[in-house]
Design a protein around this motif. Structure first.
Motif, PDB file in Angstrom:
ATOM      1  N   PHE A   3      49.382  19.850  44.034  1.00  0.00           N
ATOM      2  CA  PHE A   3      49.502  21.082  44.825  1.00  0.00           C
ATOM      3  C   PHE A   3      49.652  22.306  43.925  1.00  0.00           C
ATOM      4  CE2 PHE A   3      52.178  24.207  47.046  1.00  0.00           C
ATOM      5  CZ  PHE A   3      51.351  24.476  48.133  1.00  0.00           C
ATOM      6  N   THR A   4      50.409  22.184  42.833  1.00  0.00           N
ATOM      7  CA  THR A   4      50.609  23.320  41.919  1.00  0.00           C
ATOM      8  C   THR A   4      49.292  23.748  41.298  1.00  0.00           C
ATOM      9  OG1 THR A   4      52.845  22.541  41.399  1.00  0.00           O
ATOM     10  CG2 THR A   4      51.854  24.135  39.895  1.00  0.00           C
ATOM     11  N   ASP A   5      48.473  22.771  40.923  1.00  0.00           N
ATOM     12  CA  ASP A   5      47.167  23.097  40.336  1.00  0.00           C
ATOM     13  C   ASP A   5      46.264  23.793  41.350  1.00  0.00           C
ATOM     14  OD1 ASP A   5      47.954  21.948  37.969  1.00  0.00           O
ATOM     15  OD2 ASP A   5      47.077  19.989  38.435  1.00  0.00           O
ATOM     16  N   ILE A   6      46.323  23.334  42.601  1.00  0.00           N
ATOM     17  CA  ILE A   6      45.502  23.958  43.644  1.00  0.00           C
ATOM     18  C   ILE A   6      45.926  25.400  43.877  1.00  0.00           C
ATOM     19  CG2 ILE A   6      44.916  23.893  46.099  1.00  0.00           C
ATOM     20  CD1 ILE A   6      45.134  20.843  45.949  1.00  0.00           C
ATOM     21  N   VAL A   7      47.249  25.628  43.905  1.00  0.00           N
ATOM     22  CA  VAL A   7      47.748  26.995  44.087  1.00  0.00           C
ATOM     23  C   VAL A   7      47.318  27.875  42.921  1.00  0.00           C
ATOM     24  CG1 VAL A   7      49.830  28.413  44.201  1.00  0.00           C
ATOM     25  CG2 VAL A   7      49.699  26.299  45.527  1.00  0.00           C
ATOM     26  N   GLY A   8      47.452  27.360  41.698  1.00  0.00           N
ATOM     27  CA  GLY A   8      47.053  28.125  40.524  1.00  0.00           C
ATOM     28  C   GLY A   8      45.576  28.460  40.530  1.00  0.00           C
ATOM     29  N   THR A   9      44.751  27.487  40.905  1.00  0.00           N
ATOM     30  CA  THR A   9      43.306  27.728  40.979  1.00  0.00           C
ATOM     31  C   THR A   9      42.983  28.768  42.047  1.00  0.00           C
ATOM     32  OG1 THR A   9      42.864  25.462  40.256  1.00  0.00           O
ATOM     33  CG2 THR A   9      41.071  26.642  41.342  1.00  0.00           C
ATOM     34  N   THR A  10      43.676  28.696  43.179  1.00  0.00           N
ATOM     35  CA  THR A  10      43.446  29.673  44.253  1.00  0.00           C
ATOM     36  C   THR A  10      43.831  31.075  43.806  1.00  0.00           C
ATOM     37  OG1 THR A  10      43.889  27.956  45.914  1.00  0.00           O
ATOM     38  CG2 THR A  10      43.988  30.256  46.643  1.00  0.00           C
ATOM     39  N   ILE A  11      44.969  31.189  43.132  1.00  0.00           N
ATOM     40  CA  ILE A  11      45.387  32.501  42.619  1.00  0.00           C
ATOM     41  C   ILE A  11      44.373  33.024  41.605  1.00  0.00           C
ATOM     42  CG2 ILE A  11      47.146  33.715  41.280  1.00  0.00           C
ATOM     43  CD1 ILE A  11      49.223  31.851  42.524  1.00  0.00           C
ATOM     44  N   GLY A  12      43.895  32.132  40.737  1.00  0.00           N
ATOM     45  CA  GLY A  12      42.892  32.541  39.751  1.00  0.00           C
ATOM     46  C   GLY A  12      41.628  33.054  40.409  1.00  0.00           C
ATOM     47  N   ALA A  13      41.150  32.353  41.432  1.00  0.00           N
ATOM     48  CA  ALA A  13      39.952  32.812  42.141  1.00  0.00           C
ATOM     49  C   ALA A  13      40.209  34.149  42.819  1.00  0.00           C
ATOM     50  CB  ALA A  13      39.539  31.758  43.178  1.00  0.00           C
ATOM     51  N   GLY A  14      41.426  34.337  43.344  1.00  0.00           N
ATOM     52  CA  GLY A  14      41.773  35.611  43.969  1.00  0.00           C
ATOM     53  C   GLY A  14      41.762  36.760  42.981  1.00  0.00           C
ATOM     54  N   LEU A  15      42.259  36.524  41.766  1.00  0.00           N
ATOM     55  CA  LEU A  15      42.249  37.563  40.738  1.00  0.00           C
ATOM     56  C   LEU A  15      40.819  37.943  40.354  1.00  0.00           C
ATOM     57  CD1 LEU A  15      45.143  36.331  38.394  1.00  0.00           C
ATOM     58  CD2 LEU A  15      45.218  38.172  40.081  1.00  0.00           C
ATOM     59  N   ILE A  16      39.958  36.942  40.268  1.00  0.00           N
ATOM     60  CA  ILE A  16      38.559  37.218  39.933  1.00  0.00           C
ATOM     61  C   ILE A  16      37.891  38.023  41.039  1.00  0.00           C
ATOM     62  CG2 ILE A  16      36.313  36.165  39.492  1.00  0.00           C
ATOM     63  CD1 ILE A  16      37.858  33.790  38.249  1.00  0.00           C
ATOM     64  N   LEU A  17      38.143  37.642  42.283  1.00  0.00           N
ATOM     65  CA  LEU A  17      37.566  38.375  43.411  1.00  0.00           C
ATOM     66  C   LEU A  17      38.088  39.807  43.473  1.00  0.00           C
ATOM     67  CD1 LEU A  17      37.584  35.646  46.213  1.00  0.00           C
ATOM     68  CD2 LEU A  17      35.607  36.551  44.972  1.00  0.00           C
ATOM     69  N   LEU A  18      39.374  40.005  43.150  1.00  0.00           N
ATOM     70  CA  LEU A  18      39.942  41.353  43.125  1.00  0.00           C
ATOM     71  C   LEU A  18      39.253  42.204  42.072  1.00  0.00           C
ATOM     72  CD1 LEU A  18      42.041  43.487  43.940  1.00  0.00           C
ATOM     73  CD2 LEU A  18      43.638  42.406  42.334  1.00  0.00           C
ATOM     74  N   MET A  19      39.008  41.617  40.903  1.00  0.00           N
ATOM     75  CA  MET A  19      38.318  42.347  39.839  1.00  0.00           C
ATOM     76  C   MET A  19      36.901  42.719  40.263  1.00  0.00           C
ATOM     77  SD  MET A  19      35.834  41.918  37.277  1.00  0.00           S
ATOM     78  CE  MET A  19      35.728  40.143  37.040  1.00  0.00           C
ATOM     79  N   VAL A  20      36.185  41.760  40.853  1.00  0.00           N
ATOM     80  CA  VAL A  20      34.801  42.008  41.273  1.00  0.00           C
ATOM     81  C   VAL A  20      34.765  43.094  42.347  1.00  0.00           C
ATOM     82  CG1 VAL A  20      32.800  40.997  42.420  1.00  0.00           C
ATOM     83  CG2 VAL A  20      33.997  39.708  40.646  1.00  0.00           C
ATOM     84  N   ALA A  21      35.679  43.009  43.325  1.00  0.00           N
ATOM     85  CA  ALA A  21      35.720  44.006  44.402  1.00  0.00           C
ATOM     86  C   ALA A  21      36.044  45.386  43.863  1.00  0.00           C
ATOM     87  CB  ALA A  21      36.738  43.591  45.459  1.00  0.00           C
ATOM     88  N   ASP A  22      36.963  45.457  42.902  1.00  0.00           N
ATOM     89  CA  ASP A  22      37.343  46.754  42.348  1.00  0.00           C
ATOM     90  C   ASP A  22      36.211  47.376  41.554  1.00  0.00           C
ATOM     91  OD1 ASP A  22      40.031  48.282  42.251  1.00  0.00           O
ATOM     92  OD2 ASP A  22      39.257  48.500  40.219  1.00  0.00           O
ATOM     93  N   VAL A  23      35.514  46.556  40.766  1.00  0.00           N
ATOM     94  CA  VAL A  23      34.360  47.058  40.018  1.00  0.00           C
ATOM     95  C   VAL A  23      33.273  47.533  40.978  1.00  0.00           C
ATOM     96  CG1 VAL A  23      32.485  46.409  38.455  1.00  0.00           C
ATOM     97  CG2 VAL A  23      34.816  45.666  37.975  1.00  0.00           C
TER      98      VAL A  23
END
Length: 301
Positions: A3-23
């Motif tokens: 579960f911890t790995d899944i949460v970490g992966t989800t947060i990582g994908a969210g950070l990438i999406l935030l960067m893409v949306a901001d750019v």
């Protein structure tokens, strides 16, 4: 993965999406600014006003550098959180390279991939990890290209704004107190129409490149907020003229100024029912100092 790995992966994908949306909203969307960019640019600009009593000329350039750094950091940390659950088992290490499998190693791997350096001492062992690292390298190259384009587009817009302020100051010095009355009506009409077109260009620049609003000029001659009141006076004088061509150019200049006031009102929160009040607010924000008692006042010319 647990579960911890899944949460970490989800947060990582969210950070990438935030960067893409901001750019996307900052560089590609024609009338916007991403949330990360807006917070950083406006925050540094307001901080410099609070610390110095007026906005610092370096606040906006530092803000742009901070935004670029934030985009890179979001991408690096996002991909690192995706790689982390697969370290060290999902990668092949060169002889002598320690296999720690911790967050530091994941961040290093992400930085190497984003920068497209590719030292090769740690390589992915599965096809999907190879694709992931290749995708990150492509986004890293795209991010570098986007930031260079951002800088190259921003400074020409600033030059157009400064040129307009210089033109208005030159007009004021050459015409003196007579204003448009000092020129032949036809000549005055042509000059006012040129000013109207330049003001319209500045309005478009502010809409397309919101970050240019936060650049504060070091010299008054290049400061547009201090010259807009004179532009309004020129429009008023032209509207009162008996010459039809001059009245037409006065209407053009007045309309261009109204459009600029609407941009400042709608995009940057300058309040006021009239364009004069909006321009006064614009000047106050970009040129002000504080009295010893802390009260904000307009800076004397």
């Amino acid at each position: 993965m647990d579960f911890t790995d899944i949460v970490g992966t989800t947060i990582g994908a969210g950070l990438i999406l935030l960067m893409v949306a901001d750019v996307f909203h900052t560089l590609l969307y024609p009338h916007g600014m991403g949330p990360v960019c807006k917070v950083i640019m406006r925050g540094l600009w307001l901080l410099s006003r609070r610390l110095r009593g007026r906005a610092s000329p370096v606040a906006a350039p530092v803000g742009m550098a901070a935004v670029i750094g934030a985009w890179a950091s979001l991408s690096i940390m996002g991909w690192a959180l995706i790689y982390l659950p697969h370290l060290p088992a999902g990668f092949v290490y060169s002889h002598g390279v320690p296999q720690t499998g911790d967050l530091t190693e994941a961040i290093y791997l992400s930085m190497v991939s984003l920068s497209t350096v590719g030292y090769g001492e740690i390589v992915p062992a599965t096809p999907w990890l190879r694709l992931a690292m290749a995708a990150q390298a492509v986004t890293g190259f795209g991010l570098l290209t986007a930031t260079v384009s951002w800088i190259l587009q921003t400074y020409p817009a600033l030059s157009r704004r400064r040129s307009l302020a210089h033109d208005l100051n030159l007009f004021r010095e050459a015409a003196g107190p007579l204003g448009v009355s000092a020129l032949e009506p036809g000549h005055a009409a042509a000059l006012l129409e040129s000013l109207a077109r330049n003001i319209s260009t500045v309005s478009i620049d502010l809409l397309a490149f919101n970050e240019t609003y936060y650049f504060n000029e070091t010299k008054q001659r290049g400061s547009l907020p201090t010259t807009l009141a004179y532009a309004q006076q020129l429009a008023t004088d032209a509207l009162d003229s008996t010459n039809a061509d001059l009245r037409f150019s006065g209407r053009m200049l007045h309309a261009a100024l109204e459009d600029l006031a609407e941009v400042l009102r709608g995009k940057f929160g300058h309040e006021g029912p009239t364009s004069s009040e909006v321009f006064h607010s614009y000047e106050t924000r970009h040129r002000h100092r504080r009295n010893p008692d802390g009260e904000a006042t307009r800076q004397k010319r």
